[in-house]
Design a protein around this motif. Structure first.
Motif: not given
Length: 163
Positions: A20-28
């Motif tokens: 996911r481009m706007n996710s800072a959660l690795p692996g989303y």
């Protein structure tokens, strides 16, 4: 929407897996259909046949290779102009720890009538991930590999054999 190549993780004839481009959660991850439709019933047998194994491979990689406690998979898609897609959200132990330490999310307990089956549920943790790791200008610190490191790892472990 064009997904920049550096977010691509895996691909089949009918589907694209990307971070996911706007996710800072690795692996989303996002699993998006390459057919311009919002309905699974419009897909070819081939695309439908690829989908189950792709979901399983994605979940397995997040659990085995990134140590996610749980993996939530959901279809939300009510925004016009996007083909059918699925959100694949890893919940790491440290994500749940952050959730419990943030008093703002204790307000969610006011909406329950009676005890739940568990202390929290997927809806509450999904909301937490969206608000904190996707929408916040300064997201919480991440424990473990970065988004770019996770993309590199997942590209390797999710590689499909050549046809």
């Amino acid at each position: 929407m064009e997904i920049p190549q550096h977010f691509h993780v895996a691909e089949t004839a009918g589907w694209l897996v990307n971070h996911r481009m706007n996710s800072a959660l690795p692996g989303y991850l996002m699993i998006s259909c390459k057919t311009d439709t919002t309905d699974l019933s419009d897909l070819s047998e081939k695309a439908l046949g690829e989908f189950g194994p792709l979901l399983a491979r994605t979940q397995k990689a997040l659990k085995q290779d990134l140590n996610a406690q749980r993996v939530y998979i959901g279809r939300y898609g009510h925004s016009p102009g996007y083909p059918i897609h699925f959100h694949v959200i890893p919940i790491y132990d440290w994500v749940e720890e952050l959730f419990w330490k943030d008093g703002r999310y204790r307000l969610l307990e006011n909406f329950a009538e009676g005890p739940g089956e568990t202390a929290t549920d997927g809806a509450e943790l999904t909301l937490f991930v969206w608000r904190e790791f996707c929408e916040r200008a300064v997201p919480p610190p991440v424990r473990g590999p970065s988004v770019s490191e996770v993309i590199t790892l997942l590209r390797e472990v999710m590689r499909f054999p050549a046809p």
